[in-house]
Write a protein that holds these residues in place. Structure first.
Motif, short mmCIF file in Angstrom:
data_model
loop_
_atom_site.label_atom_id
_atom_site.label_comp_id
_atom_site.label_asym_id
_atom_site.label_seq_id
_atom_site.Cartn_x
_atom_site.Cartn_y
_atom_site.Cartn_z
N MET A 134 19.63 56.95 38.35
CA MET A 134 20.12 57.08 36.99
C MET A 134 19.20 56.27 36.08
O MET A 134 19.01 55.07 36.28
N ARG A 184 19.87 61.72 34.92
CA ARG A 184 20.09 61.61 36.35
C ARG A 184 19.03 62.40 37.11
O ARG A 184 18.76 63.56 36.79
N ASP A 238 14.75 62.58 45.59
CA ASP A 238 15.35 62.54 44.26
C ASP A 238 14.46 63.18 43.21
O ASP A 238 14.93 63.91 42.34
N ASN A 282 19.07 63.08 40.71
CA ASN A 282 19.81 62.98 41.97
C ASN A 282 20.42 61.59 42.12
O ASN A 282 21.28 61.22 41.34
N ARG A 283 19.94 60.74 43.04
CA ARG A 283 20.57 59.42 43.24
C ARG A 283 20.19 58.43 42.14
O ARG A 283 20.88 57.42 41.96
N LYS A 304 21.38 58.67 29.15
CA LYS A 304 21.17 58.56 30.59
C LYS A 304 20.66 59.88 31.18
O LYS A 304 21.11 60.96 30.82
#
Length: 226
Positions: free
Chosen positions: A134, A129, A208, A131-132, A127
């Motif tokens: 994923m 990331r 993001d 920021n917001r 995974k």
């Protein structure tokens, strides 16, 4: 264990200066006088980063840079007396991550080394990331809050490739090889088309991440601080 850096330069004075600066900052250093010697060291040692000159005997820095990019996943800084934009373009097209011209400030080089290591921080899970957002590369899913986004395969793979190395510049040719594969026979402008689609799809997510264009070379993904 401290990271081991490879210095490749036919000028012994430059190698000595770099070694003093890097060892003082806690790095280990191995040295090569030319590209062929560097290739041998890369096979024998665990190298975390290469700092290479362009003008060298036997195998020049551009060819060495290309070899490293094809065979190793490590950051590269080109350190050279050449200041022309065309020379820098060739360096980036061959796969360098950063470019410094001589004479250089040792402290600036250290700043750039540390910045590159941050960019190359390994992804320890499936995974990523932003920021917001994923990105789940194993399940081919992107989540934004409670929303699950499903992208066409090549768009997804292109986004993952860029997102794994935020701040790193990829040429169109590199992205074709990494995402479409080396046998792809289409136009490299297909990368531009897919980048445009990603930008449109995530137009509301610029807080993001953003995908930046480096004119004439390629693209890089930037992640703003939250």
């Amino acid at each position: 264990m401290s990271k081991q850096l490879l210095i490749v330069d036919d000028d012994s004075n430059i190698r000595s200066l770099l070694k003093i600066v890097l060892v003082r900052d806690g790095y280990q250093v191995v040295e090569a006088r030319d590209g062929l010697e560097a290739i041998k060291l890369l096979k024998e040692a665990s190298i975390a980063m290469a700092i290479i000159d362009v003008m060298m005997p036997k195998l020049d820095g551009l060819a060495l840079c290309e070899h490293i990019r094809q065979n190793y996943d490590i950051p590269i800084i080109m350190l050279t007396a050449r200041e022309q934009l065309a020379d820098k373009e060739q360096g980036y097209l061959r796969g360098t991550d950063d470019y410094m011209t001589k004479p250089f400030e040792p402290m600036e080089l250290l700043f750039r080394i540390k910045a590159l290591f941050r960019r190359y921080s390994r992804i320890s899970t499936d995974k990523i990331r932003l920021n917001r957002l994923m990105i789940d590369s194993k399940n081919f899913e992107i989540t934004l809050g409670d929303e699950v986004l499903l992208l066409p395969l090549k768009e997804f793979e292109l986004l993952v490739q860029l997102a794994q190395y935020p701040g790193r510049l990829f040429s169109r040719e590199e992205l074709i090889t990494l995402v479409w594969d080396a046998d792809y026979t289409g136009d490299s402008r297909t990368v531009d088309v897919h980048i445009k689609r990603l930008r449109e799809r995530f137009a509301e997510c610029q807080q993001d991440f953003t995908i930046q264009t480096v004119r004439g070379i390629g693209y890089k993904l930037e992640v703003p601080s939250p």
